[in-house]
Enzyme design. Sequence first.
Site: not given
Length: 312
Positions: A8, A185, A193, A269
């Site tokens: 979250s 994506k 990014n 990532e």
Amino acid sequence: MKIAIAGSGALGCGFGYHLQKNGEDVTLLDNWEQHIQNISDNGLTITVNGVEDNQKMKICKPNELNEEMDAIFVFTKSMGLKSMMKSIEHIIGENTKIICLLNGLGHLQTLEEFVDKKNIIMGTTVWTAGIDAPGVTHFDGQGPVELQNSVPEEKDGALQIVDILKKSGLYGVYSDNVNFTTWRKACVNGTMNALCALLDSNIQEVFAASTIDSMLSKIVTEFATVAKLQDDIDLDVEETITYLKALAEKVGAHYPSMHQDLANGRPTEIDFLNGAVAEASKRFDREAPYCQNITDLIHAKEDILGIQRAAK
């Protein structure tokens, strides 16, 4: 519907907020103590497309939730997916749907270690989000959220989630080829990014650079080559670049998640984006020098900033 948001952070809070406003029974799951405490004490403060709101929401650590869920949205970082799935095994029932909207490549294989493939719904989103402080987030965009069940015969399960997203203002749509959308994506994140993180700039600034066409062409070409070799996905390079430029114009002066990660001392990532393309290229006796260089530079920046990376 009983829904858990596993991870979250900014996006997870944004989705949880919208789903709860639509009347769903939502529980946020996270491991950040101060974030949990602030939301428990003060509610989630969230700004959606410039409009601030505060919503009382349930939040706890994954091991503290003891109810079987109807659906679980996973919003971890790519490198945290496996550990999160281990920590929520006890709330996954025989028919629990797992909805994966993570950035990056290779997540279906990880999810299949924990869940029957028929219950895995893969998807993508172009919503953007950020955390301003523990318990305080912002959420921007207009969707869409594209979903497809990993087993085509289980389409009805995905359509049910799509309907809930539509009613929640999250613009859910069913996709007949989510693999294509996932690769496109990945191109978004492998360009926007990575370049924003390396250049310490927002999307608007990067796409105004004089070398943007050259950078996009080289990176997207390497993604497209691996997409075809690995998954038989046809990514037209020029069409993808046109899509990226239109998206950049729409998003504007946003600092994407990888830039946010470096700024906040978190690992990126990159290994699931440009790094995944570079590694896959080797398996096909190819090279992806631009993606490899970007991966190396991001890792160098992590090292310089003293950011501890998870072991591969």
